[in-house]
Write a protein that holds these residues in place. Sequence first.
Motif, short mmCIF file in Angstrom:
data_model
loop_
_atom_site.label_atom_id
_atom_site.label_comp_id
_atom_site.label_asym_id
_atom_site.label_seq_id
_atom_site.Cartn_x
_atom_site.Cartn_y
_atom_site.Cartn_z
N UNK A 164 0.64 -1.27 0.27
CA UNK A 164 -0.08 0.62 -0.24
C UNK A 164 0.86 1.17 0.00
N UNK A 165 0.41 2.74 -0.99
CA UNK A 165 1.34 3.68 -1.00
C UNK A 165 1.25 4.32 0.97
N UNK A 166 0.63 3.51 0.97
CA UNK A 166 0.92 4.88 2.28
C UNK A 166 1.12 4.46 3.45
N UNK A 167 1.13 2.90 3.34
CA UNK A 167 2.54 1.94 4.33
C UNK A 167 3.44 2.61 3.67
N UNK A 168 3.39 2.62 2.49
CA UNK A 168 5.87 3.06 2.18
C UNK A 168 5.63 4.50 2.17
N UNK A 169 4.99 5.27 2.26
CA UNK A 169 5.13 6.72 3.03
C UNK A 169 5.55 6.87 4.81
N UNK A 211 4.91 6.06 -5.03
CA UNK A 211 4.52 6.90 -6.54
C UNK A 211 4.92 5.43 -7.91
N UNK A 212 5.35 4.39 -7.31
CA UNK A 212 5.34 3.72 -7.94
C UNK A 212 4.78 2.83 -7.78
N UNK A 222 -0.43 11.84 -16.15
CA UNK A 222 0.49 12.00 -16.30
C UNK A 222 1.08 11.73 -14.78
N UNK A 223 2.86 11.93 -14.17
CA UNK A 223 3.55 12.88 -13.85
C UNK A 223 3.21 13.54 -12.55
N UNK A 224 2.30 14.58 -13.00
CA UNK A 224 1.88 15.93 -12.35
C UNK A 224 0.70 15.48 -11.75
N UNK A 225 0.25 14.14 -12.05
CA UNK A 225 -0.99 13.83 -11.56
C UNK A 225 -0.40 12.86 -10.73
#
Length: 558
Positions: A254-259, A268-269, A279-282
Motif C-alpha cells: 500500500x502506498x500509505x504504508x510505504x510513506x 509513487x511506483x 501523467x507524472x504531475x497527477x
Amino acid sequence: MSTYLPTLGGQDSISSVRQSTTELESEDKKQEVFHSENVNEVGLPVGHGQLVDENLVRAENEDKVTPYFIFLVSIAAVAGFLFGYDTGIVGSALSMVGTDLGHVLSDPEKEIITAGTTIGAFFGALILGSYADKLGRKWAMAIADFFFTAGAIVIATSYSVGQIIAGRLILGVGVGGAAVIGPLYIAELAPTAVRGRCIGVNAFFIPFGQTVASALGAGFDAGVSYKIGWRILFGLGVIPSIVQLGLMHWLPESPRVLLLRGQPEKAKDTLRTVYSGASEEVIDFKLKVIAQYVEATTIMQRQFSVKERAKKYWTHKPYRRAIIAVCGMQAFGQLTGYNTLLYYSSTIFGLLGLKNGAAAGLIPSGGNALFLFIGMSLVDKVGRRKLMVRIYPGMIIGLVWACISFHYLAKSTGGTLITDHTYPPALVGSLLGAILLFVAAYGLTYSHMIWYQSEFLALEIRAVGSAIATCSCWLANLVVSVAYLTQLKSLGTVGTYGMYLGFISLGYVFVYFCYPETKGLSIDETRMIFEDDFGVKKAAAMLKEKEQIASQLHHPQA
C-alpha cells in the motif's frame, strides 16, 4: 474518458484551497496536525471548506481497471475466498465425521468446533490488524496464509475432538487476519471511482468460497466415503492459501504504508501501477494528498504511547463515532442469523426432510453470492447508504415470513424440528421462499456493506479501527454460532428466529441514524464526516458540494 487538470505542475502553479486541523490531545500535551490539499488556481468556489479536492484531479481512465489491477485485486481477494470456504465447509463436513473422532459428536461439541474458527478469528483480527501498519498490508496477509495452511492440515489429520478444535482455532487466526487486511489493502489501492466495486470483489469471494464449500460438500455427501470425505474437504483449504502465498511477490505494498516507512519513490511506483494512464504531475499530486494524511499517523506514533493512542480512539469524538459506526455494522450483520443457515445447513435442511442437506445448503450460500454480486455492481452508482436503507426491509419481511412458516411447520412437533418426521411440502416450500428472500436482501446489503469499514476510518486509526470492527464481527458471530443448536431446542424455531428478527429491526434503526454515505468521497476525505456527529447529513452535503465543484470544473461558465 476521465478529466484532470492539465496545468497541474510545480509549487509555483499550485495554491491551497483548504486547510483542516485534527487535534490530538493527551493529558499533558496538545498537538495540532495541519493538512493542506493543493490544486490549480481555477477560480472555483470551495463552499464551506470541507472538501479534499484529490478526487477532482482525475487520471486518464481512472474509472477503468487495468488487467494488472484486476490481477492485483483478485489475488488479494483470495483471502476472502479462504474466509468463505473455511467458515462454510464446516456445515457440510461435520455431518460426515461420524465416530472418526472417537465417538458421535454431541451438539455442544459441534457448536465448539464450529465456534473454534470464530474464536481464533477474533485474535487474528486483533493481532494482525493492530500490526498491519508495522508489518505492512501484504505481509500481514502472508502471515494469515500461513495460519490458513497450518490450520487446514491440523484439522484434516485430526483423530480427537481436542485436535480438531485446535485446528479450527489456528485456522481462525488466518480467517480473522484476512477479514481485516483484505478489504483494507484493496480500499487503499483502489481509485475512488471504483473503490466500492473493488472492495466488493473481496466481499463477493466470501460467499463464493462458501458456495464452493457447499457444492463440494454436496458432491462428497453423495459419492465419497465419509471416512475420507470430511478430511479432504477440510484439507482442500490449503490450495488457495498456498496459491496466494506464492503470488504475494507480485503484489505491491500500500502506498500509505510505504510513506509511513519513508519510501516515497516506492509509493509513487505503486501509484503509477494503479493509475497507469496518469501523467507524472497527477501522480505527484495524488502522492502529495496521501502524504498529508500520513502525517497524522506518524505524529500519533511519534508523540503518543500505545496506551495514549488506545485512549485516543475512544476520547477523540470523530474517531469514536467512526469506530462505533463500523463496529455496529459488523455486529448487526452477524446478528441477522444468516450464518446459522450457513454453518448448520446440513442440520437445518436435513431436519426439514431434504435428502441431501449439504446440497440444500447451496440455497443460502449460492443466493448470497448471486445477490452480493448484484449489490457490489450497483454500490458505486446507487451508493452505500441508499442500498442499505431501501433493501434492508427485505430482510425483516423475510424473517417474519420465516417465523410464520416455522410456526406452522413445528406446530405438531412441540415447536422444534425433529428428525424422521415428514413435514408438509407446501410449508417446507414456504420456508425456503422466506429464506431466499432474506438471503437476497442480505446479499444486497450486509454481506458486502460491512467490509467497506476502511472507508470510514482516518488513516491514523484505519488498521486498528478495522481490527476493532472485525473483532466485533467475530464476537457477534460467536454469540450466534456457539449457541444456535441449543437455542433451537430451548427457544424453538420461532423463538430463535424471532430473536434474530429483533436484532435486525434494531440494526435498521442503527443504519438509518449512524450510517453515512461514502460514495464519491475519497478514502481520506471521509474522515471529515464524523467531526460533529455521525455525519449522515454532512456526508450528503459534502457529496452535493463536490458534485457542484466538479460540474463547474468540467463545464466552466463562459
